[in-house]
Design a protein around this motif. Structure first.
Motif, PDB file in Angstrom:
ATOM      1  N   LYS A  56      46.436  47.967  35.541  1.00 23.02           N
ATOM      2  CA  LYS A  56      45.212  47.347  36.409  1.00 23.02           C
ATOM      3  C   LYS A  56      44.363  46.661  35.300  1.00 23.02           C
ATOM      4  N   GLY A  57      45.189  45.699  33.912  1.00 20.25           N
ATOM      5  CA  GLY A  57      44.343  45.286  33.429  1.00 20.25           C
ATOM      6  C   GLY A  57      43.125  45.719  32.417  1.00 20.25           C
ATOM      7  N   MET A  58      43.339  47.065  31.858  1.00 23.73           N
ATOM      8  CA  MET A  58      42.463  48.049  30.705  1.00 23.73           C
ATOM      9  C   MET A  58      41.372  47.529  31.146  1.00 23.73           C
ATOM     10  N   PRO A  59      39.887  47.447  32.363  1.00 21.44           N
ATOM     11  CA  PRO A  59      39.621  47.276  32.637  1.00 21.44           C
ATOM     12  C   PRO A  59      38.190  48.579  31.205  1.00 21.44           C
ATOM     13  N   TRP A  60      36.578  47.876  30.860  1.00 19.30           N
ATOM     14  CA  TRP A  60      35.919  48.592  30.642  1.00 19.30           C
ATOM     15  C   TRP A  60      35.340  49.448  31.529  1.00 19.30           C
ATOM     16  N   LYS A  61      35.826  50.600  32.060  1.00 20.34           N
ATOM     17  CA  LYS A  61      35.128  51.655  33.004  1.00 20.34           C
ATOM     18  C   LYS A  61      33.611  51.902  32.792  1.00 20.34           C
ATOM     19  N   SER A  62      32.934  52.245  32.318  1.00 13.96           N
ATOM     20  CA  SER A  62      31.751  53.020  32.121  1.00 13.96           C
ATOM     21  C   SER A  62      30.748  52.150  32.647  1.00 13.96           C
ATOM     22  N   LYS A  63      29.682  52.637  33.731  1.00  9.79           N
ATOM     23  CA  LYS A  63      28.988  51.051  34.271  1.00  9.79           C
ATOM     24  C   LYS A  63      27.970  51.540  33.258  1.00  9.79           C
ATOM     25  N   SER A  64      27.226  51.954  32.723  1.00  5.90           N
ATOM     26  CA  SER A  64      26.039  52.605  32.058  1.00  5.90           C
ATOM     27  C   SER A  64      26.276  52.558  30.394  1.00  5.90           C
TER      28      SER A  64
END
Length: 120
Positions: A56-64
């Motif tokens: 998936k492109g190694m995105p940073w997952k946390s929104k907070s």
């Protein structure tokens, strides 16, 4: 700090697994893996979850929780997956150098004839 076994993020709030073996239920802010749910309930291995996150492109997952300054997902995963290399020992000034595992081969001895016919 505890490290995520999926992506190598080294700043989890608690270990992914308790001493008793149960998951912590913490969600890794980096890859989004939830310990005790994604593995125990959904049956994903660390490797399967890592492959999916990388795909998936190694995105940073946390929104907070924001990614650390200068965070590089590819470098993080590479450092996590590579075994630690042995670092050369640094010699302190004035200390004698050590030779480790050195192999010295002796050259075959030669007999030299001196004038007059005798060998030495």
């Amino acid at each position: 700090m505890p490290q995520c076994p999926v992506c190598g993020f080294a700043n989890l709030k608690e270990p992914p697994r308790a001493a008793s073996g149960g998951g912590s239920y913490e969600i890794c802010p980096c890859c989004g893996f939830q310990f005790g749910v994604d593995d125990d309930d959904r049956g994903l291995t660390d490797e399967q979850a890592r492959e999916a996150w990388v795909a998936k492109g190694m995105p940073w997952k946390s929104k907070s929780r924001k990614a650390p300054e200068g965070w590089d997902a590819a470098e993080q995963v590479q450092n996590f997956l590579q075994p630690k290399k042995k670092r050369p020992t640094v010699k302190k000034p004035g200390a004698k150098a050590k030779t480790v595992n050195a192999k010295v081969e002796k050259s075959p001895s030669r007999k030299v004839r001196k004038r007059g016919g005798s060998e030495s």
